[in-house]
Design a protein around this motif. Structure first.
Motif, short mmCIF file in Angstrom:
data_model
loop_
_atom_site.label_atom_id
_atom_site.label_comp_id
_atom_site.label_asym_id
_atom_site.label_seq_id
_atom_site.Cartn_x
_atom_site.Cartn_y
_atom_site.Cartn_z
N ASP A 189 140.12 103.95 20.74
CA ASP A 189 140.51 105.16 20.03
C ASP A 189 139.71 106.35 20.58
O ASP A 189 138.60 106.64 20.11
N TRP A 190 140.32 107.04 21.56
CA TRP A 190 139.60 108.15 22.20
C TRP A 190 139.44 109.34 21.24
O TRP A 190 138.51 110.13 21.38
N SER A 191 140.36 109.47 20.27
CA SER A 191 140.22 110.58 19.31
C SER A 191 138.97 110.38 18.47
O SER A 191 138.17 111.30 18.29
N LYS A 192 138.81 109.14 17.98
CA LYS A 192 137.64 108.86 17.14
C LYS A 192 136.35 108.98 17.97
O LYS A 192 135.35 109.54 17.52
N TYR A 193 136.41 108.44 19.19
CA TYR A 193 135.22 108.44 20.06
C TYR A 193 134.75 109.87 20.36
O TYR A 193 133.58 110.20 20.20
N PHE A 198 131.50 114.87 19.10
CA PHE A 198 131.43 116.25 18.63
C PHE A 198 130.51 116.36 17.41
O PHE A 198 129.62 117.20 17.36
N ASP A 199 130.73 115.48 16.44
CA ASP A 199 129.95 115.56 15.20
C ASP A 199 128.45 115.38 15.45
O ASP A 199 127.63 115.96 14.76
N HIS A 200 128.11 114.54 16.44
CA HIS A 200 126.70 114.23 16.66
C HIS A 200 126.07 115.11 17.74
O HIS A 200 124.87 115.00 17.99
N ALA A 201 126.88 115.96 18.37
CA ALA A 201 126.33 116.90 19.35
C ALA A 201 125.75 118.11 18.61
O ALA A 201 126.31 118.55 17.60
N ALA A 202 124.66 118.64 19.14
CA ALA A 202 124.08 119.86 18.56
C ALA A 202 124.94 121.05 18.96
O ALA A 202 125.59 121.02 20.01
N PRO A 203 124.96 122.11 18.17
CA PRO A 203 125.68 123.31 18.59
C PRO A 203 125.18 123.76 19.97
O PRO A 203 123.96 123.78 20.22
N GLY A 204 126.11 124.05 20.87
CA GLY A 204 125.74 124.48 22.23
C GLY A 204 125.55 123.32 23.20
O GLY A 204 125.37 123.53 24.40
N ALA A 205 125.60 122.08 22.70
CA ALA A 205 125.34 120.91 23.56
C ALA A 205 126.52 120.65 24.50
O ALA A 205 127.67 120.98 24.18
N TYR A 206 126.22 120.03 25.61
CA TYR A 206 127.26 119.60 26.55
C TYR A 206 127.58 118.12 26.36
O TYR A 206 126.71 117.32 25.99
N VAL A 207 128.85 117.80 26.63
CA VAL A 207 129.27 116.41 26.66
C VAL A 207 129.88 116.19 28.05
O VAL A 207 130.43 117.12 28.64
N GLU A 208 129.73 114.98 28.57
CA GLU A 208 130.33 114.68 29.88
C GLU A 208 130.92 113.28 29.84
O GLU A 208 130.26 112.30 29.49
N ILE A 209 132.22 113.20 30.19
CA ILE A 209 132.90 111.90 30.28
C ILE A 209 133.28 111.68 31.74
O ILE A 209 133.89 112.56 32.36
#
Ligand SMILES: C[S@@+](CC[C@H](N)C(=O)[O-])C[C@H]1O[C@@H](n2cnc3c(N)ncnc32)[C@H](O)[C@@H]1O
Length: 355
Positions: A189-193, A198-209
Motif C-alpha cells: 500500500d504505497w498510499s499508506k506508506y 509524511f506524518d513522521h517527517a518534520a516540516p521542511g524535511a526531505y523524503v527520497e524513494i
C-alpha cells in the motif's frame, strides 16, 4: 505461467522529467563487447557458509537458499533470501547506487547534518552506516523486517527490526530526512506508506524513494525479441507479487511522484537513470554499470524470482531455476541490449504543514 508474447517487444519507455542528461540518450552498443571486459571467475555463485547460530529456528532453507521465517512464512512479507550471498548482493547494489549517483548517497539537497534520519528497509544497513559516518551530527535509524544488520555500529546509527507496513510508532513531525531504497517488492500500500512518511517527517524535511522497474526490460535498439526469457521472468515475477497485493507493474517515476504528492509532499522531482544489463554498452560508464549489474543479477534473478515463482505460482523449482539461469546466460551472451530504470524521487514536507 504468463505468456511472454503478451508483452510488446523491447519497450523504450519515455524517460520522465526532469531527466539526467546521461539517461535521456539511447545507450549505444559496443558490438565488440565480450564479457572478459569484466571477467567473471564464477567465485560468487550462490552459496552460504554462515555457521549455525542460536537464531537457526528463525531461518529455513528452500531451493538451496536460506530465508527468514519472519519475512516469508509469516505472511509472505518479503520473499528474498537472507543468506550471505544475498547480503553480499545487497552491498553490491549499494555500490551500484553510488556509481549511478556519481558517489553521492542521495539526490535530496541535504544541507549539513539533518538531526533525525530514517532509512526504511535498511537491509544490511550499509546506506545508514555510510550516511552516519558522513554526518556525525545526525542520528540515523535503519529499520528492517529482518535482523540482517551488524551488531556493531557507529554511535549515531541504530538498527531496529519492525514492519514498515504497520502503524509507525515513531514521533510525528520527527524525521529531518526519510530514505527508502528498493523495498518495492514488498510494499503493498504505497498510499499508506507515503502518508506515514509524511506524518513522521518534520516540516521542511526531505523524503527520497529509490526504486527500479521490475516487470519490464527496456531497450533502445530492438535487440530484445518478443520471446526473450527476460519477459518470461518479468511477467512471472510481477504475476507472483500481484498474488500478494504488491503491484510492481505500475512502477514508474510518475507513480512514485503521484504518491508523494498525494501524501502532501511538495517540490517533488523525479530523476531517472538507465542501468544496462551486461557489458554491451559502448560508453565506459555504462559498460562498468552493466558489469556491476550483471554481478548483481547473477544471484539477483534467483533472489527475486525463485521463491516467488515456486511458492506463489507453483512453478516447479527446475523450471523456475531454468528461467533465472536463462536470464543470466542471456546477459553474459551480450546480444540482447536490455536495461532497467532506476528512479530517484524526492519531495519536501511544507514548512507550514500542520500534521
Ligand atoms: C532489496 S532490500 C534493500 C535494502 C536497502 N534498502 C538497500 O538499498 O541496500 C529490501 C529490504 O527491505 C526489507 N523489508 C521488506 N519489507 C519490509 C517491511 N514491511 N518492513 C521493513 N522492512 C522491510 C527487507 O527485509 C530487505 O532487507
Amino acid at each position: 505461467m504468463a505468456d511472454p508474447k503478451s508483452q510488446s517487444a523491447c519497450p523504450t519507455a519515455p524517460v520522465e522529467n526532469p531527466v539526467e542528461s546521461s539517461s535521456a540518450a539511447p545507450i549505444e552498443a559496443d558490438d565488440t563487447a565480450h564479457f572478459s571486459d569484466y571477467d567473471d571467475d564464477g567465485s560468487s555463485q550462490a552459496s552460504s557458509t554462515q555457521s549455525l547460530s542460536s537464531s537457526i529456528k528463525e531461518q529455513f532453507y528452500e531451493n538451496g537458499r536460506k530465508y527468514h521465517r519472519k519475512t516469508v512464512d509469516e505472511g509472505h512479507k518479503y520473499l528474498l533470501p537472507s543468506d550471505e550471498t544475498e547480503l553480499d548482493r545487497l552491498d553490491m547494489t549499494h555500490h551500484m547506487a553510488l556509481v549511478i549517483l556519481d558517489g553521492e548517497l542521495h539526490k535530496a539537497p541535504i544541507k549539513g547534518d539533518p538531526h533525525n534520519v530514517l532509512d526504511c528497509g535498511t537491509g544490511t544497513g550499509i546506506w545508514a552506516l555510510d550516511f552516519g559516518s558522513i554526518h556525525p551530527g545526525s542520528h540515523v535509524i535503519g529499520v528492517d523486517l529482518a535482523p540482517n544488520q551488524p551488531s556493531w555500529t557507529y554511535p549515531n546509527v541504530v538498527f531496529e527490526n519492525d514492519d514498515l507496513e504497520k502503524e509507525w510508532t515513531y514521533k510525528k513531525n520527527h524525521f529531518d530526512f526519510i530514505h527508502s531504497r528498493m523495498v518495492g517488492s514488498a510494499i503493498k500500500d504505497w498510499s499508506k506508506y507515503t502518508k506515514q512518511m509524511f506524518d513522521h517527517a518534520a516540516p521542511g524535511a526531505y523524503v527520497e524513494i529509490s526504486e527500479h522497474s521490475m516487470k519490464h526490460i527496456y531497450c533502445d535498439d530492438g535487440s530484445v525479441p518478443e520471446d526473450s526469457v527476460f519477459y518470461a521472468y518479468g511477467n512471472n515475477l510481477s504475476d507472483a507479487l500481484l498474488t500478494l497485493g504488491v503491484d510492481v507493474r505500475q512502477f514508474s517515476g510518475s507513480f512514485f511522484k503521484r504518491h508523494l504528492e498525494e501524501a502532501g509532499f511538495v517540490d517533488v522531482q523525479v530523476f531517472t537513470y538507465k542501468v544496462p544489463w551486461g557489458t554491451w554498452p559502448k560508453s565506459k560508464k555504462f559498460k562498468y554499470m552493466g558489469a556491476v549489474c550483471a554481478e548483481i543479477l547473477k544471484t539477483g534473478f534467483e533472489a527475486y524470482g525463485l521463491m516467488a515463482m515456486t511458492r506463489l505460482l507453483n512453478i516447479p523449482e527446475d523450471e523456475a531455476r531454468g528461467i533465472c539461469n536463462g536470464c543470466y546466460k542471456e546477459i553474459m551472451a551480450g546480444k540482447q541490449h536490455g536495461y532497467h530504470y532506476q528512479w530517484y524521487v524526492i519531495g519536501r514536507k511544507p514548512e507550514l504543514a500542520t500534521k
